[in-house]
Design a protein around this motif. Structure first.
Motif: not given
Length: 175
Positions: A2-8, A153-154, A174-175, A126-131
């Motif tokens: 249940k943590s982002t560390a586990d997901i990472r 998120e890069l 976030s990376y 990433a660069t945000g263009g699609t979003a």
């Protein structure tokens, strides 16, 4: 789990893909893990419920993977944003720049309207263009964007700078 560390830990890193110097973050290993996928959706839901969305807008195609279960989890409807020529009724279209060329996104003209508060979902900022293009589509319908939600998120690519300043952005990793 249940943590982002586990997901990472479930996201595979592939060096030099799709070209030398790129470290690709592969979500397929996350998707293959039932507990990890469930945790991702649960954590995304916890992050975005305060934005009070009334529907989920998923960006083709990986935004569908996370957007549909998120819509289900929150009890909301789902609106697909697709590549050109995939939607059968009248559409709004927005074109945007890619690293090498242009692309476009479409949404049905009757999918959203004034008063709707969609949450825009994708796997990666990433660069945000699609979003940013998806945001322009939502704005063309008259709806008000409740927020953005991404798994990854890069941050070095500064994609947030292309998104509307007054709209919350949440990410799991976030990376």
């Amino acid at each position: 789990m249940k943590s982002t560390a586990d997901i990472r830990n479930l996201i595979r890193e592939i060096p030099d893909f799709p070209k030398p110097g790129i470290l690709f973050r592969d979500i397929t290993t996350l998707l293959q893990n039932a507990d990890g996928l469930k945790a991702s959706i649960d954590l995304m839901a916890e992050q975005v419920v305060a934005h009070q969305p009334d529907c989920i807008v998923g960006i083709e195609s990986r935004g569908f993977i996370f957007g549909m279960p998120l819509a289900y989890q929150l009890g909301l409807s789902f609106v697909p944003v697709r590549k050109p020529g995939k939607l059968p009724a009248a559409v709004h279209q927005v074109s945007y720049d890619l690293e090498y060329g242009q692309d476009s996104l479409e949404v049905h003209q009757d999918a959203l309207s004034i008063g709707h508060r969609p949450l825009i979902v994708d796997d990666l900022l990433a660069t945000g263009g699609t979003a940013a293009a998806a945001a322009q589509l939502v704005q063309k319908t008259g709806a008000t964007i409740a927020g953005f939600s991404f798994v990854i998120e890069l941050s070095d690519l500064n994609g947030r700078k292309k998104l509307p300043d007054d709209v919350p952005v949440t990410t799991l990793l976030s990376y």
